[in-house]
Write a protein that holds these residues in place. Structure first.
Motif, mmCIF file in Angstrom:
data_model
loop_
_atom_site.group_PDB
_atom_site.id
_atom_site.type_symbol
_atom_site.label_atom_id
_atom_site.label_comp_id
_atom_site.label_asym_id
_atom_site.label_seq_id
_atom_site.Cartn_x
_atom_site.Cartn_y
_atom_site.Cartn_z
ATOM 1 N N TRP A 161 -15.735 12.805 54.883
ATOM 2 C CA TRP A 161 -16.214 13.293 56.182
ATOM 3 C C TRP A 161 -17.054 14.557 55.987
ATOM 4 C CZ3 TRP A 161 -16.461 9.978 59.759
ATOM 5 C CH2 TRP A 161 -15.438 9.084 60.060
ATOM 6 N N GLN A 162 -16.618 15.422 55.078
ATOM 7 C CA GLN A 162 -17.365 16.662 54.826
ATOM 8 C C GLN A 162 -18.760 16.369 54.294
ATOM 9 O OE1 GLN A 162 -15.755 20.209 54.872
ATOM 10 N NE2 GLN A 162 -17.929 20.358 55.332
ATOM 11 N N LEU A 163 -18.845 15.505 53.283
ATOM 12 C CA LEU A 163 -20.145 15.196 52.702
ATOM 13 C C LEU A 163 -21.041 14.445 53.683
ATOM 14 C CD1 LEU A 163 -19.386 14.211 48.991
ATOM 15 C CD2 LEU A 163 -20.014 16.428 49.936
ATOM 16 N N ALA A 164 -20.447 13.551 54.462
ATOM 17 C CA ALA A 164 -21.241 12.818 55.451
ATOM 18 C C ALA A 164 -21.824 13.769 56.490
ATOM 19 C CB ALA A 164 -20.390 11.748 56.123
ATOM 20 N N ALA A 165 -21.037 14.785 56.863
ATOM 21 C CA ALA A 165 -21.509 15.766 57.845
ATOM 22 C C ALA A 165 -22.542 16.711 57.240
ATOM 23 C CB ALA A 165 -20.327 16.563 58.398
ATOM 24 N N ASP A 166 -22.329 17.113 55.988
ATOM 25 C CA ASP A 166 -23.227 18.074 55.341
ATOM 26 C C ASP A 166 -24.512 17.434 54.822
ATOM 27 O OD1 ASP A 166 -21.397 20.046 55.852
ATOM 28 O OD2 ASP A 166 -20.574 20.118 53.820
ATOM 29 N N GLY A 226 -16.780 24.142 58.582
ATOM 30 C CA GLY A 226 -18.033 24.323 59.305
ATOM 31 C C GLY A 226 -17.994 24.043 60.781
ATOM 32 N N VAL A 227 -16.857 23.577 61.301
ATOM 33 C CA VAL A 227 -16.780 23.272 62.734
ATOM 34 C C VAL A 227 -16.825 24.580 63.526
ATOM 35 C CG1 VAL A 227 -15.426 22.206 64.564
ATOM 36 C CG2 VAL A 227 -15.379 21.227 62.257
ATOM 37 N N PRO A 228 -17.798 24.755 64.409
ATOM 38 C CA PRO A 228 -17.893 25.991 65.190
ATOM 39 C C PRO A 228 -16.655 26.210 66.061
ATOM 40 C CG PRO A 228 -19.931 24.741 65.330
ATOM 41 C CD PRO A 228 -18.911 23.836 64.701
ATOM 42 N N LYS A 229 -16.267 27.469 66.182
ATOM 43 C CA LYS A 229 -15.098 27.810 66.988
ATOM 44 C C LYS A 229 -15.302 27.360 68.426
ATOM 45 C CE LYS A 229 -12.007 31.680 68.068
ATOM 46 N NZ LYS A 229 -11.751 33.147 67.870
ATOM 47 N N GLY A 230 -14.287 26.718 68.965
ATOM 48 C CA GLY A 230 -14.343 26.289 70.356
ATOM 49 C C GLY A 230 -14.875 24.887 70.555
ATOM 50 N N GLN A 231 -15.431 24.285 69.513
ATOM 51 C CA GLN A 231 -15.953 22.924 69.647
ATOM 52 C C GLN A 231 -14.901 21.897 69.230
ATOM 53 O OE1 GLN A 231 -19.768 21.724 68.345
ATOM 54 N NE2 GLN A 231 -20.766 23.685 68.777
ATOM 55 N N ASP A 232 -14.943 20.738 69.863
ATOM 56 C CA ASP A 232 -14.052 19.654 69.456
ATOM 57 C C ASP A 232 -14.463 19.186 68.064
ATOM 58 O OD1 ASP A 232 -12.073 17.397 70.185
ATOM 59 O OD2 ASP A 232 -13.857 16.344 69.467
ATOM 60 N N PRO A 233 -13.564 19.241 67.077
ATOM 61 C CA PRO A 233 -13.960 18.933 65.696
ATOM 62 C C PRO A 233 -14.415 17.495 65.487
ATOM 63 C CG PRO A 233 -11.579 19.158 65.864
ATOM 64 C CD PRO A 233 -12.146 19.626 67.169
ATOM 65 N N THR A 271 -15.843 15.448 67.749
ATOM 66 C CA THR A 271 -17.169 15.299 68.354
ATOM 67 C C THR A 271 -18.232 15.937 67.472
ATOM 68 O OG1 THR A 271 -16.223 15.292 70.576
ATOM 69 C CG2 THR A 271 -18.570 15.811 70.387
ATOM 70 N N TRP A 272 -17.909 17.096 66.911
ATOM 71 C CA TRP A 272 -18.862 17.813 66.055
ATOM 72 C C TRP A 272 -19.199 16.994 64.816
ATOM 73 C CZ3 TRP A 272 -18.697 19.892 61.052
ATOM 74 C CH2 TRP A 272 -19.733 20.779 60.730
ATOM 75 N N VAL A 273 -18.173 16.449 64.138
ATOM 76 C CA VAL A 273 -18.407 15.641 62.942
ATOM 77 C C VAL A 273 -19.183 14.380 63.298
ATOM 78 C CG1 VAL A 273 -17.320 14.291 61.097
ATOM 79 C CG2 VAL A 273 -16.421 16.547 61.680
ATOM 80 N N ALA A 274 -18.815 13.738 64.399
ATOM 81 C CA ALA A 274 -19.509 12.518 64.823
ATOM 82 C C ALA A 274 -20.990 12.782 65.043
ATOM 83 C CB ALA A 274 -18.868 11.969 66.093
ATOM 84 N N GLN A 275 -21.322 13.953 65.570
ATOM 85 C CA GLN A 275 -22.725 14.302 65.774
ATOM 86 C C GLN A 275 -23.414 14.657 64.462
ATOM 87 O OE1 GLN A 275 -22.239 17.475 68.623
ATOM 88 N NE2 GLN A 275 -22.326 16.098 70.383
ATOM 89 N N LYS A 276 -22.702 15.365 63.586
ATOM 90 C CA LYS A 276 -23.297 15.844 62.340
ATOM 91 C C LYS A 276 -23.646 14.725 61.376
ATOM 92 C CE LYS A 276 -23.645 19.487 60.624
ATOM 93 N NZ LYS A 276 -24.823 20.346 60.390
ATOM 94 N N ILE A 277 -22.873 13.645 61.347
ATOM 95 C CA ILE A 277 -23.142 12.597 60.355
ATOM 96 C C ILE A 277 -24.361 11.760 60.734
ATOM 97 C CG2 ILE A 277 -20.711 12.498 59.702
ATOM 98 C CD1 ILE A 277 -20.548 9.792 61.068
ATOM 99 N N GLY A 278 -24.906 12.005 61.913
ATOM 100 C CA GLY A 278 -26.152 11.345 62.288
ATOM 101 C C GLY A 278 -26.021 9.836 62.395
ATOM 102 N N LYS A 279 -26.918 9.127 61.719
ATOM 103 C CA LYS A 279 -26.978 7.672 61.827
ATOM 104 C C LYS A 279 -26.177 6.946 60.745
ATOM 105 C CE LYS A 279 -31.589 7.773 63.934
ATOM 106 N NZ LYS A 279 -33.006 7.321 63.805
ATOM 107 N N ILE A 339 -9.823 15.317 59.737
ATOM 108 C CA ILE A 339 -10.765 16.378 60.073
ATOM 109 C C ILE A 339 -10.075 17.745 60.183
ATOM 110 C CG2 ILE A 339 -12.500 17.172 61.714
ATOM 111 C CD1 ILE A 339 -13.208 14.519 60.316
ATOM 112 N N VAL A 340 -9.005 17.827 60.956
ATOM 113 C CA VAL A 340 -8.372 19.113 61.244
ATOM 114 C C VAL A 340 -7.405 19.508 60.129
ATOM 115 C CG1 VAL A 340 -8.630 18.739 63.712
ATOM 116 C CG2 VAL A 340 -6.491 18.100 62.600
#
Length: 254
Positions: free
Chosen positions: A138-143, A173-180, A182-190, A158-159
């Motif tokens: 998950w980390q590499l897919a997001a990064d 890397g998950v910003p404070k206050g964001q749902d982790p 949702t953040w990862v799902a957005q970061k991994i793109g396509k 994730i958590v």
């Protein structure tokens, strides 16, 4: 007669020169430290092969370049030596996590070196990992959202998850206050993802994969989810035995 002999000789020479499938040891220097890893090399490997990066679990950490061969994809490969792709199998050092930047950089450097060594197809790079390696995947897919054509992530999360040595395993890397999730799902793109988890996992909660699946479905991503009822943490055996896993993975290109 001479033509027949010439044909038979050519056939024998061709057979003798074909390289068998094998595992080979490699090493790489990253940030001033030498890391060792294994590579599965397909039989008579052709130009521009697909390349798979596999991340092991916490129990296979070390520096012997052997323990990472004992669980998950490597044992499956030993029974399927006709596998058509190069597989990069790094080993995380003791007391580290794949989500640590140093380990993540090592994994990506080993992948890059292997792509160059075997003239790998950069449109067909794939990611898979289990347990701690699932977190790392998950980390590499997001990064690296533009690197992998598809990923198979097994009993990851994730958590924060305490590991037996008291460290905290989580996606960084998950910003404070964001749902982790949702953040990862957005970061991994396509990147298409097939998620696997045991329904009775008492090490990494099954809910981790359920939440990631839901987050990916919500954003309209390409995702598959397989949960094995009654299976505890060792869901990787069933995951890698899934008949259409690799057909699904290799159907995706960048």
């Amino acid at each position: 007669m001479l033509r027949t002999l010439a044909f038979l000789t050519a056939a024998v020479v061709g057979t003798a020169s074909a390289a068998p499938a094998q595992f080979a040891e490699r090493s790489i220097d990253v940030h001033g430290k030498t890391y060792r890893y294994q590579v599965f090399i397909p039989a008579d490997v052709k130009s521009h092969p697909a390349v798979v990066l596999f991340l092991h679990g916490s129990g296979e950490r070390g520096d012997d370049n052997q323990k990472q061969m004992s669980q998950g994809l490597p044992p499956w490969l030993k029974e399927h030596m006709d596998f058509p792709a190069v597989v990069v199998i790094p080993q995380a050092p003791d007391d580290t996590e794949w989500t640590d930047k140093a380990d993540a950089d090592f994994a990506m450097a080993a992948l890059e070196k292997s792509v160059k060594e075997f003239d790998g197809d950069r449109k067909r790079l794939y990611l898979t990992g289990l347990s701690m390696g699932g977190y790392g995947s998950w980390q590499l897919a997001a990064d690296h959202p533009d690197t992998f054509a598809a990923a198979a992530i097994i009993c990851g999360g994730i958590v924060p998850l305490p590991d037996p040595e008291g460290r905290q395993l989580y996606v960084h890397g998950v910003p404070k206050g964001q749902d982790p999730y949702t953040w990862v799902a957005q970061k991994i793109g396509k990147t298409p993802v097939w998620i696997f988890h045991g329904g009775d996992d008492n090490v990494v909660p099954t809910e981790e994969s359920r939440k990631m699946n839901a987050a990916l479905v919500k954003r309209g991503a390409v995702v598959k989810y397989s949960e094995f009822p009654g299976v505890n943490h060792g869901s990787w055996m069933k995951a890698y035995a899934t008949p259409d896993l690799w057909e699904w993975m290799f159907a995706h290109t960048r």
